[in-house]
Design an enzyme around this catalytic site. Structure first.
Site, PDB file in Angstrom:
ATOM      1  N   HIS A  17     132.888 -11.633 125.184  1.00  0.00           N
ATOM      2  CA  HIS A  17     132.066 -11.534 126.399  1.00  0.00           C
ATOM      3  C   HIS A  17     132.406 -12.680 127.357  1.00  0.00           C
ATOM      4  O   HIS A  17     132.559 -12.472 128.561  1.00  0.00           O
ATOM      5  CB  HIS A  17     130.575 -11.684 126.069  1.00  0.00           C
ATOM      6  N   LYS A  41     115.630  -0.023 120.893  1.00  0.00           N
ATOM      7  CA  LYS A  41     116.664  -0.634 120.044  1.00  0.00           C
ATOM      8  C   LYS A  41     116.106  -1.816 119.268  1.00  0.00           C
ATOM      9  O   LYS A  41     115.194  -2.485 119.740  1.00  0.00           O
ATOM     10  CB  LYS A  41     117.803  -1.150 120.942  1.00  0.00           C
ATOM     11  N   ARG A  91     137.889  -2.675 125.118  1.00  0.00           N
ATOM     12  CA  ARG A  91     138.644  -3.096 123.938  1.00  0.00           C
ATOM     13  C   ARG A  91     139.588  -2.012 123.464  1.00  0.00           C
ATOM     14  O   ARG A  91     140.597  -2.291 122.819  1.00  0.00           O
ATOM     15  CB  ARG A  91     137.671  -3.441 122.793  1.00  0.00           C
ATOM     16  N   SER A 128     129.315  -7.656 118.679  1.00  0.00           N
ATOM     17  CA  SER A 128     128.200  -8.479 118.201  1.00  0.00           C
ATOM     18  C   SER A 128     127.779  -8.015 116.809  1.00  0.00           C
ATOM     19  O   SER A 128     127.482  -8.840 115.935  1.00  0.00           O
ATOM     20  CB  SER A 128     127.012  -8.389 119.161  1.00  0.00           C
TER      21      SER A 128
HETATM   22  O1  PNS Z   1     125.790  -4.607 125.225  1.00  0.00           O
HETATM   23  P1  PNS Z   1     125.436  -3.166 125.327  1.00  0.00           P
HETATM   24  O2  PNS Z   1     124.208  -2.852 124.482  1.00  0.00           O
HETATM   25  O3  PNS Z   1     126.604  -2.260 125.015  1.00  0.00           O
HETATM   26  O4  PNS Z   1     125.045  -2.916 126.854  1.00  0.00           O
HETATM   27  C1  PNS Z   1     124.799  -1.617 127.317  1.00  0.00           C
HETATM   28  C2  PNS Z   1     124.303  -1.585 128.758  1.00  0.00           C
HETATM   29  C3  PNS Z   1     123.155  -2.552 128.961  1.00  0.00           C
HETATM   30  C4  PNS Z   1     125.425  -1.946 129.687  1.00  0.00           C
HETATM   31  C5  PNS Z   1     123.877  -0.125 128.985  1.00  0.00           C
HETATM   32  O5  PNS Z   1     123.089   0.298 127.918  1.00  0.00           O
HETATM   33  C6  PNS Z   1     123.087   0.065 130.263  1.00  0.00           C
HETATM   34  O6  PNS Z   1     123.678   0.197 131.315  1.00  0.00           O
HETATM   35  N1  PNS Z   1     121.736   0.065 130.150  1.00  0.00           N
HETATM   36  C7  PNS Z   1     120.827   0.181 131.270  1.00  0.00           C
HETATM   37  C8  PNS Z   1     120.143   1.549 131.322  1.00  0.00           C
HETATM   38  C9  PNS Z   1     120.950   2.497 132.189  1.00  0.00           C
HETATM   39  O7  PNS Z   1     121.240   2.240 133.339  1.00  0.00           O
HETATM   40  N2  PNS Z   1     121.310   3.650 131.595  1.00  0.00           N
HETATM   41  C10 PNS Z   1     122.075   4.666 132.256  1.00  0.00           C
HETATM   42  C11 PNS Z   1     123.572   4.335 132.267  1.00  0.00           C
HETATM   43  S1  PNS Z   1     124.477   5.429 133.294  1.00  0.00           S
END
Ligand code: PNS
Length: 156
Positions: A17, A41, A91, A128
């Site tokens: 990150h 989650k 990745r 993670s």
């Molecule tokens: O580290 P992560 O858990 O992979 O992060 C995921 C994240 C936060 C980037 C993704 O879950 C997200 O965008 N969440 C916000 C909710 C949202 O906008 N959902 C619709 C996506 S099109």
């Protein structure tokens, strides 16, 4: 003024990150690292601790700030914070397949673009969850985690 958002749950932040955030900061004038919380989650670290670890790790990077993103839409967060782009690391093709629909949806919602940076070879195997598993079973993951994270994992 070009502003980007680097979103994630950062449970916890790792060196993969950090490398993406650092590269984003060299491409954009401002980078907001947005620490998300999805209440469906289960996280190892509380939102406040995840935010603190990100702050302690990237606090010294010029033009980079950290904010909680809460539970809302990333596209709304970007609009509210005047961000032109979302920056994410890729990745592998697995990431690509997962990310493309979200990138297209986010652009549909508010016009925000997603910029993908190819993850550095040193970190393409990191996540993670993998780091937490290896650390909890006694493996040495100190090459991959910021000092503040290691300290909390070792004392938690
Ligand atoms: O580290 P992560 O858990 O992979 O992060 C995921 C994240 C936060 C980037 C993704 O879950 C997200 O965008 N969440 C916000 C909710 C949202 O906008 N959902 C619709 C996506 S099109």
């Amino acid at each position: 003024m070009r502003r980007a958002v680097c979103p994630g749950s950062f449970d916890p932040i790792h060196n993969g990150h950090v490398e993406i955030i650092a590269r984003a900061s060299s491409l954009f004038d401002e980078v907001i690292v947005a620490v998300s919380t999805n209440y469906a989650k289960k996280y190892k670290f509380e939102a406040a601790d995840r935010l603190e670890m990100v702050q302690e790790t990237i606090g010294g990077l010029r033009g980079v700030s950290v904010q909680p993103m809460g539970e809302g839409l990333l596209a709304d967060f970007c609009r509210e914070n005047g961000a032109d782009a979302i920056v994410k690391g890729l990745r592998s093709t697995v990431d690509y397949q997962y990310e493309i629909p979200m990138a297209v949806m986010n652009r549909h919602l508010t016009g925000v673009e997603t910029v993908f940076l190819a993850a550095d070879n040193r970190y393409t195997h990191l996540s993670s969850s993998l780091l937490k598993e290896v650390q909890s079973l006694g493996g040495d993951v100190s090459d991959y985690l910021p000092r503040t994270v290691l300290k909390r994992l070792n004392h938690g």
